[in-house]
Design a protein around this motif. Structure first.
Motif, PDB file in Angstrom:
ATOM      1  N   HIS A   1      27.829  36.841  32.993  1.00 46.04           N
ATOM      2  CA  HIS A   1      27.652  35.670  32.124  1.00 46.04           C
ATOM      3  C   HIS A   1      28.341  34.412  32.623  1.00 46.04           C
ATOM      4  O   HIS A   1      28.109  33.326  32.091  1.00 46.04           O
ATOM      5  CB  HIS A   1      28.116  35.982  30.696  1.00 46.04           C
ATOM      6  CG  HIS A   1      29.466  36.625  30.606  1.00 46.04           C
ATOM      7  ND1 HIS A   1      30.610  36.070  31.114  1.00 46.04           N
ATOM      8  CD2 HIS A   1      29.839  37.801  30.035  1.00 46.04           C
ATOM      9  CE1 HIS A   1      31.640  36.855  30.860  1.00 46.04           C
ATOM     10  NE2 HIS A   1      31.201  37.928  30.216  1.00 46.04           N
ATOM     11  N   GLY A   2      29.201  34.526  33.622  1.00 46.65           N
ATOM     12  CA  GLY A   2      29.800  33.337  34.224  1.00 46.65           C
ATOM     13  C   GLY A   2      31.079  32.853  33.579  1.00 46.65           C
ATOM     14  O   GLY A   2      31.722  31.922  34.101  1.00 46.65           O
ATOM     15  N   PHE A   3      31.506  33.442  32.446  1.00 43.02           N
ATOM     16  CA  PHE A   3      32.699  32.968  31.763  1.00 43.02           C
ATOM     17  C   PHE A   3      33.958  33.593  32.361  1.00 43.02           C
ATOM     18  O   PHE A   3      33.994  34.790  32.654  1.00 43.02           O
ATOM     19  CB  PHE A   3      32.639  33.298  30.268  1.00 43.02           C
ATOM     20  CG  PHE A   3      31.603  32.512  29.518  1.00 43.02           C
ATOM     21  CD1 PHE A   3      31.763  31.143  29.313  1.00 43.02           C
ATOM     22  CD2 PHE A   3      30.462  33.123  29.016  1.00 43.02           C
ATOM     23  CE1 PHE A   3      30.812  30.413  28.626  1.00 43.02           C
ATOM     24  CE2 PHE A   3      29.514  32.402  28.327  1.00 43.02           C
ATOM     25  CZ  PHE A   3      29.690  31.034  28.128  1.00 43.02           C
ATOM     26  N   THR A   4      34.991  32.763  32.520  1.00 44.69           N
ATOM     27  CA  THR A   4      36.283  33.224  33.017  1.00 44.69           C
ATOM     28  C   THR A   4      37.327  33.069  31.911  1.00 44.69           C
ATOM     29  O   THR A   4      37.078  32.445  30.870  1.00 44.69           O
ATOM     30  CB  THR A   4      36.718  32.403  34.235  1.00 44.69           C
ATOM     31  OG1 THR A   4      36.951  31.041  33.820  1.00 44.69           O
ATOM     32  CG2 THR A   4      35.651  32.418  35.327  1.00 44.69           C
ATOM     33  N   ASN A   5      38.517  33.611  32.174  1.00 44.69           N
ATOM     34  CA  ASN A   5      39.609  33.457  31.211  1.00 44.69           C
ATOM     35  C   ASN A   5      39.890  31.983  30.936  1.00 44.69           C
ATOM     36  O   ASN A   5      40.133  31.585  29.790  1.00 44.69           O
ATOM     37  CB  ASN A   5      40.879  34.141  31.733  1.00 44.69           C
ATOM     38  CG  ASN A   5      40.719  35.654  31.819  1.00 44.69           C
ATOM     39  OD1 ASN A   5      40.092  36.274  30.980  1.00 44.69           O
ATOM     40  ND2 ASN A   5      41.290  36.245  32.861  1.00 44.69           N
TER      41      ASN A   5
ATOM     42  N   ALA B   1      36.164  40.951  36.117  1.00 41.17           N
ATOM     43  CA  ALA B   1      35.353  40.220  37.093  1.00 41.17           C
ATOM     44  C   ALA B   1      33.887  40.613  37.013  1.00 41.17           C
ATOM     45  O   ALA B   1      32.999  39.771  37.172  1.00 41.17           O
ATOM     46  CB  ALA B   1      35.892  40.471  38.500  1.00 41.17           C
ATOM     47  N   GLU B   2      33.602  41.904  36.736  1.00 43.99           N
ATOM     48  CA  GLU B   2      32.206  42.339  36.669  1.00 43.99           C
ATOM     49  C   GLU B   2      31.476  41.698  35.485  1.00 43.99           C
ATOM     50  O   GLU B   2      30.279  41.425  35.544  1.00 43.99           O
ATOM     51  CB  GLU B   2      32.092  43.857  36.601  1.00 43.99           C
ATOM     52  CG  GLU B   2      32.838  44.523  35.459  1.00 43.99           C
ATOM     53  CD  GLU B   2      34.249  44.938  35.835  1.00 43.99           C
ATOM     54  OE1 GLU B   2      34.763  45.881  35.193  1.00 43.99           O
ATOM     55  OE2 GLU B   2      34.820  44.320  36.750  1.00 43.99           O
TER      56      GLU B   2
ATOM     57  N   GLY C   1      32.686  43.214  27.979  1.00 43.82           N
ATOM     58  CA  GLY C   1      32.275  44.495  28.548  1.00 43.82           C
ATOM     59  C   GLY C   1      31.189  45.121  27.701  1.00 43.82           C
ATOM     60  O   GLY C   1      30.505  44.421  26.944  1.00 43.82           O
ATOM     61  N   LEU C   2      31.051  46.424  27.813  1.00 43.59           N
ATOM     62  CA  LEU C   2      29.926  47.113  27.185  1.00 43.59           C
ATOM     63  C   LEU C   2      30.282  47.936  25.962  1.00 43.59           C
ATOM     64  O   LEU C   2      29.392  48.409  25.258  1.00 43.59           O
ATOM     65  CB  LEU C   2      29.248  48.037  28.215  1.00 43.59           C
ATOM     66  CG  LEU C   2      28.698  47.351  29.466  1.00 43.59           C
ATOM     67  CD1 LEU C   2      28.137  48.399  30.427  1.00 43.59           C
ATOM     68  CD2 LEU C   2      27.631  46.333  29.091  1.00 43.59           C
TER      69      LEU C   2
END
Length: 232
Positions: A57-61, A51-52, A12-13
């Motif tokens: 960046h395309g990375f998932t858990n 999800a956002e 996140g940011l």
């Protein structure tokens, strides 16, 4: 001159809200050019990836399951960074996340005096213009066609090219110097380079006008004395 290009991807940011680093990449530069030395690690953030963030960046858990935690890579990262200046695009963002991760590991954060923000440099050079990494790649002729999503190692490599352009590293004089240096390295010991003298010839009227000017305007001119006097 050793410098490091650095980039991170995160969940996140805001590290103060619990967002974590999921990817760290660094590329070594010497005299503005990549040496081939690279640091690149994926990191288990120990939390879910929204999800956002995945859309960026395309990375998932699942991609980060079983990867080392930041505490497992910090010693290697610190060793790679050494004491070199660190260049990042929007550097306060990356440094803010690294500060949080370093403190979480009980390690002193990086000295902000080492930080070079390429975004700030670009804004100085192109005020009022878009200065994202993609915008700079288009403006400076850097091929970013493979950049379909944010990726720390790819972004580092693109930023290395952008930074070289921002610093004027591809000026013709630099390229000529590099070519001459390369030629010099290929010469065998004792070998000489053949060259042909190319004297600048002047006509008789030009030589007469020059001599008249010197006699009238220049007191005790060296050009009217040997070995210059009467030279072609």
């Amino acid at each position: 001159m050793r410098q490091i290009i650095l980039d991170t991807e995160t969940t996140g940011l805001d590290p103060l809200q619990g967002d974590r680093v999921i990817e760290v990449a660094a590329v070594e530069l010497v005299n503005l050019l990549p040496t081939g030395a690279v640091f690149h690690r994926l990191v288990d953030p120990q939390r879910d990836i929204p999800a956002e963030a995945t859309r960026i960046h395309g990375f998932t858990n699942g991609d980060l399951a079983g990867k080392p935690r930041f505490a497992d890579i910090i010693a290697e990262l610190v060793s790679f960074l050494g004491d070199a200046p660190i260049i990042a695009h929007n550097a306060p963002f990356d440094f803010g996340f690294l500060d949080a991760e370093f403190r979480r590991c009980g390690v002193q954060p990086l000295d902000r005096g080492r930080m070079i923000d390429s975004l700030a440099l670009a804004k100085q050079r192109y005020p009022g213009m878009p200065n994202s990494l993609d915008a700079l790649c288009r403006r400076l002729g850097v091929d970013n066609s493979m950049r379909s999503s944010h990726n720390a190692i790819l972004d580092c490599r693109l930023l290395a090219e952008v930074y070289l352009e921002l610093m004027g590293g591809k000026q013709p004089g630099f390229e000529l110097a590099a070519a001459l240096a390369s030629r010099a390295e290929t010469l065998a010991v004792g070998e000489t380079v053949a060259w042909t003298p190319r004297p600048i010839l002047v006509s008789e009227p030009q030589a007469t006008d020059h001599a008249t000017f010197l006699q009238a305007k220049v007191k005790d001119s060296l050009w009217l004395k040997p070995p210059f006097a009467g030279a072609p």
